[in-house]
Scaffold this motif. Structure first.
Motif, PDB file in Angstrom:
ATOM      1  N   ARG A 114     -52.623 -16.186  47.021  1.00  0.00           N
ATOM      2  CA  ARG A 114     -52.030 -15.810  48.431  1.00  0.00           C
ATOM      3  C   ARG A 114     -50.955 -14.918  48.506  1.00  0.00           C
ATOM      4  O   ARG A 114     -51.004 -14.330  49.448  1.00  0.00           O
ATOM      5  CB  ARG A 114     -51.869 -17.196  48.558  1.00  0.00           C
ATOM      6  CG  ARG A 114     -52.327 -17.795  48.813  1.00  0.00           C
ATOM      7  CD  ARG A 114     -52.649 -18.251  49.685  1.00  0.00           C
ATOM      8  NE  ARG A 114     -54.092 -19.960  50.297  1.00  0.00           N
ATOM      9  CZ  ARG A 114     -55.506 -20.350  50.018  1.00  0.00           C
ATOM     10  NH1 ARG A 114     -56.013 -18.929  48.902  1.00  0.00           N
ATOM     11  NH2 ARG A 114     -55.333 -21.387  49.709  1.00  0.00           N
ATOM     12  N   ASN A 148     -51.445 -11.795  46.799  1.00  0.00           N
ATOM     13  CA  ASN A 148     -52.214 -10.567  46.702  1.00  0.00           C
ATOM     14  C   ASN A 148     -52.731  -9.805  48.544  1.00  0.00           C
ATOM     15  O   ASN A 148     -53.088  -9.362  48.653  1.00  0.00           O
ATOM     16  CB  ASN A 148     -52.994 -10.338  46.594  1.00  0.00           C
ATOM     17  CG  ASN A 148     -52.855 -10.076  44.842  1.00  0.00           C
ATOM     18  OD1 ASN A 148     -51.725 -10.197  44.445  1.00  0.00           O
ATOM     19  ND2 ASN A 148     -53.690 -10.727  43.139  1.00  0.00           N
ATOM     20  N   GLU A 149     -53.321 -11.058  48.781  1.00  0.00           N
ATOM     21  CA  GLU A 149     -53.443 -11.495  50.224  1.00  0.00           C
ATOM     22  C   GLU A 149     -52.500 -10.837  51.124  1.00  0.00           C
ATOM     23  O   GLU A 149     -52.599  -9.866  52.375  1.00  0.00           O
ATOM     24  CB  GLU A 149     -53.997 -12.869  50.503  1.00  0.00           C
ATOM     25  CG  GLU A 149     -55.408 -13.495  49.812  1.00  0.00           C
ATOM     26  CD  GLU A 149     -55.766 -14.704  49.723  1.00  0.00           C
ATOM     27  OE1 GLU A 149     -54.987 -15.653  50.876  1.00  0.00           O
ATOM     28  OE2 GLU A 149     -57.157 -15.179  49.824  1.00  0.00           O
ATOM     29  N   THR A 150     -51.241 -11.210  50.813  1.00  0.00           N
ATOM     30  CA  THR A 150     -50.662 -10.760  51.906  1.00  0.00           C
ATOM     31  C   THR A 150     -49.512  -9.833  52.021  1.00  0.00           C
ATOM     32  O   THR A 150     -48.559  -9.795  52.336  1.00  0.00           O
ATOM     33  CB  THR A 150     -49.767 -12.515  52.246  1.00  0.00           C
ATOM     34  OG1 THR A 150     -48.709 -12.922  51.268  1.00  0.00           O
ATOM     35  CG2 THR A 150     -50.243 -13.193  52.387  1.00  0.00           C
TER      36      THR A 150
END
Length: 219
Positions: free
Chosen positions: A210, A212-214
């Motif tokens: 999460r 890394n995604e954001t």
């Protein structure tokens, strides 16, 4: 009573009193720097009326963390800061930004810091943690935040931060400094507290994904 000298090797580093003469103007300068940034967030404000949460962000984005905590959260935030000399300066800066600090890490004073953070959360404060700190590896989620969430039965809030333009330091995390007047994208995501059926490693892997995604890549 023993007369043996006490071992202070585990004591947190502190900023000497005579350095505060320039810590104050430096903190004011950094507050002006933060004021120039153009923040955009996916929410107007986090609804934290139902209780505190464990706030997660990567170590390289700490520069804007106090501004985000004051702007998007209603509850006070207690931040976990390393016992190193660098951590001492960060504590001094956070003090002027209205953020309380607890000194500790996975390597030093970890158990004591966990207990203090648990008490702080039970008093109603959020806990801010950089799960890859204090010395990395960068972007690798350590399990201390999961332990805290289990102890307090609290959810997570992922603090995803992307800089449109920044300078990078030559530190282990390539600490990022956003260019003044540039854009900062903030993504705040609530994640449920860990269940008993989930292993700590599974929860840590999910939260790492999460973050890394954001947080990774430019805004």
């Amino acid at each position: 009573m023993s007369d043996a000298p006490r071992d202070h090797s585990d004591a947190p580093a502190v900023v000497p009193w005579y350095h505060w003469a320039w810590v104050v103007p430096a903190a004011l300068f950094l507050r002006l720097w933060l004021a120039t940034l153009r923040f955009r967030c996916n929410v107007e404000r986090i609804d934290d009326s139902d209780g505190p949460a464990v706030l997660l962000l990567w170590h390289d984005k700490l520069f804007v963390s106090s501004w985000i905590a004051n702007r998007y959260f209603s509850r006070p935030v207690t931040a976990l800061i390393s016992t190193s000399k660098d951590g001492a300066w960060l504590v001094a800066f956070f003090k002027f930004m209205g953020i309380t600090a607890v000194r500790g890490s996975s390597n030093r004073r970890g158990a004591a810091a966990l207990i203090t953070l648990t008490r702080s959360m039970r008093a109603g404060n959020h806990a801010g943690i950089t799960p890859d700190g204090p010395k990395g590896p960068a972007l690798a989620f350590k399990s201390g935040a999961v332990s805290l969430a289990r102890l307090t039965r609290a959810p997570f809030v992922v603090m995803g931060i992307r800089y449109h333009s920044c300078w990078r330091m030559r530190s282990w995390d390539r600490f990022a400094l956003p260019v003044p007047f540039s854009r900062v994208e903030v993504t705040l995501l609530r994640e449920p507290q860990p269940t008993e059926a989930e292993a700590d490693e599974v929860v840590a892997a999910r939260m790492q994904a999460r973050l890394n995604e954001t947080s990774t890549g430019p805004a």
